[in-house]
Design a protein around this motif. Structure first.
Motif, PDB file in Angstrom:
ATOM      1  N   VAL A 123       0.859  -1.182   0.000  1.00  0.00           N
ATOM      2  CA  VAL A 123       0.000   0.000   0.000  1.00  0.00           C
ATOM      3  C   VAL A 123       0.895   1.232   0.000  1.00  0.00           C
ATOM      4  CG1 VAL A 123      -1.871  -1.145   1.253  1.00  0.00           C
ATOM      5  CG2 VAL A 123      -0.158   0.169   2.523  1.00  0.00           C
ATOM      6  N   VAL A 128      -9.376   5.475   2.001  1.00  0.00           N
ATOM      7  CA  VAL A 128      -8.838   4.391   1.174  1.00  0.00           C
ATOM      8  C   VAL A 128      -9.211   4.709  -0.268  1.00  0.00           C
ATOM      9  CG1 VAL A 128      -8.849   1.915   0.714  1.00  0.00           C
ATOM     10  CG2 VAL A 128      -9.114   2.750   3.065  1.00  0.00           C
ATOM     11  N   ASN A 129      -8.194   4.977  -1.078  1.00  0.00           N
ATOM     12  CA  ASN A 129      -8.452   5.448  -2.452  1.00  0.00           C
ATOM     13  C   ASN A 129      -9.440   6.623  -2.443  1.00  0.00           C
ATOM     14  OD1 ASN A 129      -6.741   3.470  -3.318  1.00  0.00           O
ATOM     15  ND2 ASN A 129      -8.314   2.178  -4.238  1.00  0.00           N
ATOM     16  N   LEU A 144      -7.811  -4.698   4.539  1.00  0.00           N
ATOM     17  CA  LEU A 144      -7.099  -4.499   3.274  1.00  0.00           C
ATOM     18  C   LEU A 144      -6.734  -5.843   2.653  1.00  0.00           C
ATOM     19  CD1 LEU A 144      -4.739  -1.682   4.581  1.00  0.00           C
ATOM     20  CD2 LEU A 144      -6.567  -1.350   2.911  1.00  0.00           C
ATOM     21  N   LYS A 191      -3.610  -0.364  -2.227  1.00  0.00           N
ATOM     22  CA  LYS A 191      -4.461   0.819  -2.090  1.00  0.00           C
ATOM     23  C   LYS A 191      -3.597   2.032  -1.759  1.00  0.00           C
ATOM     24  CE  LYS A 191      -8.493  -1.550  -1.835  1.00  0.00           C
ATOM     25  NZ  LYS A 191      -9.638  -1.397  -2.752  1.00  0.00           N
ATOM     26  N   HIS A 192      -4.158   3.188  -1.947  1.00  0.00           N
ATOM     27  CA  HIS A 192      -3.612   4.418  -1.391  1.00  0.00           C
ATOM     28  C   HIS A 192      -4.410   4.711  -0.133  1.00  0.00           C
ATOM     29  CE1 HIS A 192      -1.269   6.513  -4.856  1.00  0.00           C
ATOM     30  NE2 HIS A 192      -1.074   5.219  -4.848  1.00  0.00           N
ATOM     31  N   ILE A 193      -3.746   4.903   0.990  1.00  0.00           N
ATOM     32  CA  ILE A 193      -4.446   5.142   2.237  1.00  0.00           C
ATOM     33  C   ILE A 193      -3.928   6.412   2.908  1.00  0.00           C
ATOM     34  CG2 ILE A 193      -4.923   2.692   2.595  1.00  0.00           C
ATOM     35  CD1 ILE A 193      -2.686   2.588   4.640  1.00  0.00           C
TER      36      ILE A 193
END
Length: 555
Positions: free
Chosen positions: A7, A44-45, A55, A59-61
């Motif tokens: 991530v 998250v996104n 998760l 993802k982008h967190i």
């Protein structure tokens, strides 16, 4: 061997490898992410999720603490759940209703109790403290909508049952804290132990739930007495109670049964009567020397339409209003104060030429002819283009602007010459008994629609500016609310149902890659609770026309 995946965390701008299925709460600990205040949710996104979210793929967190609006909402929601459970234990089967924000907290009542005593409050607080100490998980659940509706109906929560029943979803989410079930339209913290700071006090015949300071959430918001605002809220709540329109489900039922036309007529008539009453009060003071009416309020409160309708009512009272724009008293651009980012701060009181404004108003009140300035927004310079004004015995000056209630603005003018009006959308209808509707959300949705229709701003533009607008309001408007001679509530009980079809297409345009997506997604979810209504019966003078279009007034 446990599977791992990658991530990207925006908090430290680094990639991290995590075990498959890890919760965000555990991921935060593993990655050692710290923020100045308590972390309560995560994007998250660009979509807000609970810290219990698991998760399973890259993802982008971005972890969110209580200093951000999203984080404070999560904290307060969770606190309200604990409050609801505590009250259910102290007063079994009693209806608890959180009605509206006031005095930097939230006002609520307990059904069957004419007045909550200090002893009652202490009992509630003791149970809340025990629940927090036990650190009980908030368990997120999901089931077929009909089963969830039946669950709430069996427990006497008709408000929640009706709200969910009217939704177009097949499944519904809800929460459990111990043996107590509740519904909230946003996420909660993982457990009751996250709640570190709160208080509850007697307030009028109910209670005031005090919450952490939004700018410094390690201390409580100061309790600020707001008797005038509370009175406006109570008047509108009584009105909604008589109509049987306390919650959104009541509104949706009226729409489904074909009674929305009557709701629109009654709501608009209430506002017209209120404006007429204010005009009569001004007329009474006019006889005693009032010659200036200051109209103030936060962004998208409907100040402009209120002023235009007030002018009509004043003429009915044989008073001829003349308008002056505060914007024309901006200092030249190079003299404008700057904010902490080095940008021109047009929200500041000191972006206005206070001396010139007071001199001109004083001369007008003496009956002199005054040359009024015009501010050229293209050049950033104040100009004089031959606009002159002289008032007579039948005139009253109407001045609309955000600083209208600030004594510093008109310090050279005797108070006996001024009448101060505060306008705001003080939303009183609720989603259900435990989910009030934020006045800020109401105004933001209005502004989204207006900015798109008349200023060519996208939802991203409006949402990205909103925090800055709110900071300006907190500094320059809200501290002076109670200075008003009268308060006008511009919120209309049916308005969010009417605005839904205008706001949704604007919000849907926000891409998932944009930082503003989380807020757009939240507002879309919020609007989904309102049934679409036909707004064709809205009169052309309706305050909502300022935002939606179709007004008979010129802006």
């Amino acid at each position: 061997m446990n599977q791992i995946f990658q991530v990207f965390c925006k908090n430290d701008n680094q990639h991290h490898y995590l075990p498959l299925g890890i919760t965000l709460a555990d991921a935060q600990k593993l990655m050692k992410i710290e923020k100045p205040y308590l972390i309560v949710n995560c994007k998250v996104n660009n979509k807000t999720e609970s810290l219990d979210y698991r998760l399973y793929q890259p993802k982008h967190i971005e972890f969110v603490d209580m200093s951000e609006s999203s984080g404070m909402r999560t904290y307060v929601r969770s606190l309200c759940f604990i409050l609801a459970k505590a009250i259910s234990e102290v007063f079994p089967n009693a209806r608890m209703r959180i009605e509206h924000p006031i005095s930097k907290g939230y006002y609520g009542r307990v059904g069957g109790k004419d007045k909550l005593t200090e002893k009652d409050i202490n009992k509630i607080k003791a149970v809340m403290d025990d629940l927090i100490k036990e650190d009980i998980p908030f368990v997120a659940l999901e089931d077929e909508k009909d089963k969830v509706v039946e669950l709430f109906r069996e427990r006497g929560f008709e408000d929640k049952a009706s709200l969910l029943e009217a939704s177009d979803s097949v499944y519904s989410k809800y929460y459990r804290l111990g043996d107590y079930f509740d519904y909230f339209y946003g996420y909660l913290v993982p457990s009751s132990g996250y709640i570190k700071l709160y208080d509850i006090e007697p307030y009028l015949n109910g209670f005031l739930l005090r919450v952490p300071n939004r700018n410094h959430p390690v201390e409580l918001e100061p309790r600020i007495e707001q008797p005038k605002m509370q009175q406006v809220y109570l008047e509108h709540l009584r009105f909604l109670n008589i109509l049987g329109m306390e919650n959104v489900s009541d509104l949706n039922k009226a729409n489904k049964s074909g009674n929305m036309s009557d709701v629109v007529k009654v709501a608009e008539a209430l506002q017209e009567r209120s404006i007429g009453d204010i005009a009569e009060k001004i007329a009474g003071r006019f006889k005693k020397g009032v010659r200036i009416v200051m109209v103030s309020g936060p962004s998208s409160s409907g100040k402009t339409t209120f002023r235009k309708r007030l002018e009509v009512q004043l003429m009915v009272n044989l008073i001829k209003p003349v308008g002056i724009s505060l914007d024309d008293y901006f200092v030249n651009r190079e003299d404008t104060p700057k904010d902490e980012n080095g940008d021109y701060d047009y929200e500041s009181l000191y972006s206005l030429d206070l001396k010139q404004f007071n001199d001109d108003m004083s001369r007008l009140l003496k009956g002199e002819k005054v040359s009024l300035p015009t501010y050229n927004f293209t050049t950033g310079q104040r100009e004089y283009n031959g606009h002159e004004l002289q008032i007579d015995e039948n005139n009253v000056i109407i001045i609309e602007g955000i600083h209208g209630l600030n004594p510093e603005l008109t310090k050279s003018i005797d108070d006996s010459k001024k009448f101060l009006v505060y306008v705001s959308a003080l939303t009183t209808i609720s989603l259900d008994d435990h989910n009030w509707i934020s006045t800020t959300d109401n105004r933001l949705i209005r502004r989204l629609v207006r900015d798109f229709n008349y200023r060519n701003y996208s939802a991203i533009d409006t949402i990205s500016r909103w925090n800055s607008v709110r900071r300006g309001e907190e500094k320059w408007i809200f501290p002076y609310q109670e200075n008003a001679d009268v308060m006008f509530n511009s919120a209309i009980m049916y308005e969010l149902a009417a605005l839904r079809k205008y706001a949704e297409p604007i919000l849907i345009q926000v891409p998932k890659t944009a930082p503003e997506f989380s807020e757009a997604n939240r507002l879309l979810k919020f609007l989904s609770y309102f049934s679409y209504i036909n707004d064709s019966e809205m009169p052309p003078t309706s305050l909502l026309r300022e935002f939606m279009g179709g007004s008979s007034f010129k802006y």
